[in-house]
Design a protein around this motif. Sequence first.
Motif, PDB file in Angstrom:
ATOM      1  N   LEU A  30      -9.058   9.379  -0.310  1.00  0.00           N
ATOM      2  CA  LEU A  30      -9.486   8.004  -0.140  1.00  0.00           C
ATOM      3  C   LEU A  30      -9.582   7.709   1.355  1.00  0.00           C
ATOM      4  N   TYR A  69      -4.143  11.911  -2.483  1.00  0.00           N
ATOM      5  CA  TYR A  69      -3.270  11.631  -3.623  1.00  0.00           C
ATOM      6  C   TYR A  69      -3.416  12.774  -4.607  1.00  0.00           C
ATOM      7  N   TRP A  89       0.555   4.330   0.320  1.00  0.00           N
ATOM      8  CA  TRP A  89       0.380   5.403   1.295  1.00  0.00           C
ATOM      9  C   TRP A  89       1.181   5.150   2.569  1.00  0.00           C
ATOM     10  N   MET A  93      -9.516   5.446   4.226  1.00  0.00           N
ATOM     11  CA  MET A  93      -9.042   4.062   4.370  1.00  0.00           C
ATOM     12  C   MET A  93      -9.345   3.585   5.779  1.00  0.00           C
ATOM     13  N   TYR A 116       0.829  -1.189   0.000  1.00  0.00           N
ATOM     14  CA  TYR A 116       0.000   0.000   0.000  1.00  0.00           C
ATOM     15  C   TYR A 116       0.868   1.246   0.000  1.00  0.00           C
ATOM     16  N   ARG A 128      -8.654   6.817   8.035  1.00  0.00           N
ATOM     17  CA  ARG A 128      -7.752   7.903   7.693  1.00  0.00           C
ATOM     18  C   ARG A 128      -8.083   8.386   6.290  1.00  0.00           C
ATOM     19  N   ILE A 129      -7.904   9.660   6.072  1.00  0.00           N
ATOM     20  CA  ILE A 129      -8.120  10.214   4.738  1.00  0.00           C
ATOM     21  C   ILE A 129      -6.774  10.288   4.047  1.00  0.00           C
ATOM     22  N   GLU A 130      -6.656   9.535   2.972  1.00  0.00           N
ATOM     23  CA  GLU A 130      -5.409   9.584   2.219  1.00  0.00           C
ATOM     24  C   GLU A 130      -5.569  10.564   1.083  1.00  0.00           C
ATOM     25  N   ILE A 181     -10.241  -2.708  -3.102  1.00  0.00           N
ATOM     26  CA  ILE A 181      -8.804  -2.428  -3.109  1.00  0.00           C
ATOM     27  C   ILE A 181      -8.010  -3.723  -2.915  1.00  0.00           C
TER      28      ILE A 181
END
Lengths: 465, 175, 281
Positions: C96, C77, A408, C98, A406, C73-75, C260
């Motif tokens: 995103l 990008y 991130w 997550m 992943y 959590r807010i990712e 995912i």
Amino acid sequence: MIHTTDESDIEIERRFVPKAKDINEDIAWAQINKDVLRSMERPRLMYWVIFLASLALFSVGVYCEVYQYRNGLGAADLENPQVWGLYIATFIFWIGMSHSGTLLSAILHIMHADWRKPIYRFAEAMTTFSLMTAGLFVLVHLGRVWQFYYVVAYPNERWTWPNFNSPLVWDATAIGTYLTSSIVFLYFGMIPDLAICRDNAKGFRKKFYWFLSAGWQGTDRQWANFRVAYMTLACFLIPLAVSVHSIVASDFAVSQQPGWHITSFPPYFVAGALYSGCAAIITLFIILRYVFRFEAYMTMPILDKTCRLTFAIAMVWTYLNLIEYASAWYGNDEYAKQALIFRATGTYAPYWWAMNFLGSIVPFVLVFKSLRNHLPTMMVVSLLLNVGMWLERFMIITPTLAHGYYPWTWTGDWWPNWVQIGIVAGSFGWFSMLFMLFCKIFPAVSMYEVKEMVYHRFMASKARA
Amino acid sequence: MGKVHTLALFNNFEEAVRAIQELKGAHLPGFRIDDVVIKSPIDHPELSEMLGKRPVYVQLFTLAGAVLGGSVGFTLIASAQANFLLQIRGGRPVVPIPPDMVLTYELFILFGVLMTMLGCFIAWKLPGNRSTLYNTSISVDKIGILVRADPLVIPKINEIFARHQPLQIMGEHGR
Amino acid sequence: MSLSNLIKNWSSLRVKRPYEDQYKDKDYKWAMVIDLDACTGCNACTTACYAENNLPVVGREAFSKGQAMHWIRIERYWGEGEEMKGRFPDRGAQFLPMLCQQCESAPCEVVCPVGATHHTPDGLNSQVYNRCIGSRYCSANCPYKVRYFNWWQYPERAWPNPLELQLNPDVTVRSKGVMEKCTFCVQRLTEAKGRARTEGRRVADGEVVTACAQACPTSAITFGNLADDKSQVARTWERQQIKLASDRQEKDENLRGYRILEDLRTYPSIVYMERVRDSEA
């Protein structure tokens, strides 16, 4: 009382050991007893230096562990993807170190390679104590170490059991089995020697050895049962040792993480284990030879044989290492390939290249006979090889956790802090402390087997003549 | 009247061999070759062969331990899994074969090893009384021949020993 | 007794999950749909989760070390945005949320040595804090890295007196050394299920939602019961042609739904909706 020099000191060095022979066949059996028993009483000053230094190092580790225990694992600067840090890396290192002792002793015993006889005892002790050290890391890395017994399958009224699917439970079972079996193997091989100690000890030591020697009187029935039992134990230990490190490898190979999910991990781990174990045998060989004045038993030809064995295993390891890279490189698994590239070029690249250099290039020193027979060089080389093997384990854990599936969660700036380094250092102190204590309390050279070796070589040379 | 022991110590391996051969050929009353025990600092299979076949049963213990460890191990693990309340994990079957094989293998070895040790201790008759006739020089480099026989033949046995340059002859009496 | 249980139920003990229609006759299978096109990255879900589930605020230092406890959590990008003259691009930010994917075949469950994490009958990946010994193997094996470990004794520092009064009484406060993760607000689910059982019915669609779904201002998060064909979640899954027990969906090209890292055969319970764009293709 510490005696730094005495007459026998000079005597040993004068005693002639022919260069090409593993051992002097004309040595008197009484002299063998005398030399080994004396090592248990009056080692060189260096013994106490090493012992106290390892005690100090161990105290550092204890301090760090207490600090971590009180504050939680955050004190060790672990973080979300880097959940294991040096603890699991060093755990694999110690498990690996434990392999050579028993495995080599058992294999060489089955193959009747008698040059193992003067050196196998301390190698087996090394196995036992490095397993105990590895066991410490299992505890140290736990978040709630006070609940560690949940892993044990003990009957309880709630019908809760450990998760038998988990490779960690296999690990616990395998390490428990291996520790038990290697202690049994070590103890069994030592019984005739304990009887010698019993016959020569006084006071409470006599009681101690009397108890441990299990009534050994060297009768033919005892020998016959002993022979069969010892051979059986050796036969059990070979597959056991292989299975233990394969299971440790399964911790990683069974998981999903790219860079761990590799089918060649079990043999790779076993080869790496043998490799670091052999290097450690060389290191301890040189130390014991000096500290306990074992020049007449731990001879240069035996060291030479051990070095050649180490070189062969180093090449096996190198091959498997390259295979691992090659399968990641040519495989169609983009994740595994990325993980490999990250290792070779990312934050931890210097350590990766150092690991490859120390693991695959440095062993070529062992090719040269003159260097093999030069003790200071061998000391440095054997230590370097183990540094390389420790780095290998570091490279298995840290870059892989830093570069998972992943994106991130990718991290590239994680480094262990002083708590982790202190605990790792403490583990080395704990190991050498236990090892040195063992060599003082128990005969580090097998007296009866050296006698057997001398006897059979003498008979063989007589038959030739 | 019970039997008594006598022990002779030899420095010379060949003399000890000859002493045993002479004992075997002597046909003394109240003496059996099974009552002869060799005590040696190292293993001498060629010497104990002369005493006739003395079977070793340690392997049977090993076999029992290995079979027991394997079968009982698997059964216990599988039934523990089947009874566990929180049994469904990761979509795997509740009783998965490959992990159980790994554990069974380890238990097979563990019990094999422990039973081998136990079998050996039983064969050594632990914790029993040792024969009091023992000399510490046996653990150095001497070979001892211990004979258990009728008190009447003991002098004759000692005579045979005396013909082969023993270092010392020890008896239960007069110590 | 144990042995007879083993022999009698052997075939049922050998079932591999998930299989097709596994939840057809069951009452509940909790699942989620997250519409990424609706997500504005406002972090309201994260905040709601902190409040609902007694998550400790770890502070700047621990956060920068990666010891944060955000179950969701807010990712962020950066997608195909325009390069700007200033320091930041102004477009192309993608968000995103997550959280634990509540995988049907969860990698974390297999590796836990003590069985602290396991699968519940209603399809949740649950965590038993009392049983956890903190080996962190589950976290190492989680491909999404959504498991959070209590690196410190957080309760002391996160809720100094009288802040502990704000804690949710329905949720355990976790001590140091245990692993935790998103539970799909299991305390709410349990309560709703209990209430429904008392009234002799199934939990209705929309009767219970997770804190994140409740707080989302754009309704990007939909939560519901997949075993109920008429629930919004089940209908969205059906419309997006996503099957729970399949690791490779055969679906129409123009559908937005995806799961995912599906090819790892984790069978997640969360569907994300967003056209998967490959900028290199």
